[in-house]
Design a protein around this motif. Structure first.
Motif, PDB file in Angstrom:
ATOM      1  N   PRO A  29      -1.442   0.436  -0.286  1.00 16.39           N
ATOM      2  CA  PRO A  29      -0.867  -0.899  -0.528  1.00 16.39           C
ATOM      3  C   PRO A  29      -0.095  -0.975  -1.852  1.00 16.39           C
ATOM      4  O   PRO A  29       0.950  -1.611  -1.930  1.00 16.39           O
ATOM      5  CB  PRO A  29      -2.091  -1.821  -0.556  1.00 16.39           C
ATOM      6  N   TRP A  30      -0.604  -0.307  -2.884  1.00 16.91           N
ATOM      7  CA  TRP A  30       0.070  -0.273  -4.181  1.00 16.91           C
ATOM      8  C   TRP A  30       1.463   0.327  -4.045  1.00 16.91           C
ATOM      9  O   TRP A  30       2.441  -0.202  -4.560  1.00 16.91           O
ATOM     10  CB  TRP A  30      -0.795   0.539  -5.153  1.00 16.91           C
ATOM     11  N   LEU A  31       1.569   1.461  -3.343  1.00 12.31           N
ATOM     12  CA  LEU A  31       2.848   2.133  -3.174  1.00 12.31           C
ATOM     13  C   LEU A  31       3.783   1.351  -2.256  1.00 12.31           C
ATOM     14  O   LEU A  31       4.984   1.270  -2.495  1.00 12.31           O
ATOM     15  CB  LEU A  31       2.636   3.548  -2.629  1.00 12.31           C
ATOM     16  N   THR A  32       3.250   0.761  -1.211  1.00 13.84           N
ATOM     17  CA  THR A  32       4.071   0.029  -0.245  1.00 13.84           C
ATOM     18  C   THR A  32       4.781  -1.155  -0.896  1.00 13.84           C
ATOM     19  O   THR A  32       5.962  -1.398  -0.643  1.00 13.84           O
ATOM     20  CB  THR A  32       3.215  -0.442   0.941  1.00 13.84           C
ATOM     21  N   VAL A  33       4.085  -1.876  -1.753  1.00 15.27           N
ATOM     22  CA  VAL A  33       4.689  -3.020  -2.444  1.00 15.27           C
ATOM     23  C   VAL A  33       5.827  -2.551  -3.345  1.00 15.27           C
ATOM     24  O   VAL A  33       6.912  -3.139  -3.351  1.00 15.27           O
ATOM     25  CB  VAL A  33       3.620  -3.778  -3.264  1.00 15.27           C
TER      26      VAL A  33
END
Length: 173
Positions: A29-33
Motif C-alpha cells: 500500500p505504501w508503494l502503490t500510493v
C-alpha cells in the motif's frame, strides 16, 4: 510511432504489475500510493514540459524523450525484486487463485510447475493467460468490449476527424 506503440503495448502491463514484486506485501500500500501520485504528477507536468521544450525547437522534446527512454531501459535493469518473488514459491504465492481450480486442474498445474523447475517454459507461461481467457467466455466478452470501447471511444480516436475538420475550415477562410 509503430515501434513505440508496439513496445508500449508490451511494456505497460508488465511495468504496472511489477509494483507488487518490488516490496514485501506489507509495504505494497505504501508503494502503490506513491506510484499513483507520481503517475498523476507526471501526467500533468510532462505535457507542460514538452510544450516548453517544443518552443526551444520542435526536435528537442523528441530528443529528451529518447534520452529518458534509454535511461529508463538502463534503470529497469537495476531493479531488485523483493524476497517473496526471488524465492519462487509459485504454489504458495498463487494459493488463492488455485483454490478456485478443479482438483484435476490443480494436479496438472502442480506437475507443470515441478517439471518446469525454476526456469519453466516461458512461452507456456505467457500463453496461459490467453488460455484462461478463452475458457472464461464472460471474461472474454468483457475484455473484448473494453478493447473496442477504448479503441473507438477514446478521445485519441477522434483526433483525425478533428484535424480534418480544422484543416477544412482553414481552407475556406
Amino acid at each position: 510511432v509503430l515501434l513505440f506503440g508496439t513496445a508500449r503495448a508490451f511494456a505497460a502491463p508488465a511495468v504496472r504489475s511489477m509494483t507488487a514484486d518490488l516490496v514485501p506485501y506489507a509495504r505494497l500500500p505504501w508503494l502503490t500510493v506513491r506510484y499513483s501520485g507520481t503517475w498523476q504528477i507526471s501526467a500533468i507536468v510532462g505535457p507542460v514540459l514538452g510544450g516548453f521544450l517544443y518552443v526551444i525547437h520542435p526536435w528537442v522534446p523528441f530528443a529528451v524523450v529518447t534520452v529518458l527512454f534509454l535511461g529508463a531501459a538502463v534503470g529497469i535493469l537495476t531493479v531488485r525484486y523483493a524476497k517473496h518473488v526471488t524465492e519462487h514459491h509459485a504454489i504458495t504465492a498463487m494459493a488463492e487463485p488455485l483454490d478456485a481450480m478443479e482438483p484435476g486442474e490443480l494436479e496438472s498445474f502442480e506437475d507443470e510447475d515441478s517439471a518446469g523447475g525454476s526456469s519453466g517454459n516461458r512461452l507456456h507461461e505467457a500463453l496461459e493467460g490467453y488460455r484462461f481467457i478463452r475458457r472464461e467466455p464472460v471474461l472474454l466478452g468483457a475484455i473484448t468490449l473494453d478493447l473496442v470501447a477504448v479503441l473507438f471511444g477514446g478521445a485519441i480516436a477522434l483526433l483525425p476527424a478533428i484535424a480534418a475538420r480544422t484543416t477544412s475550415k482553414r481552407g475556406r477562410h
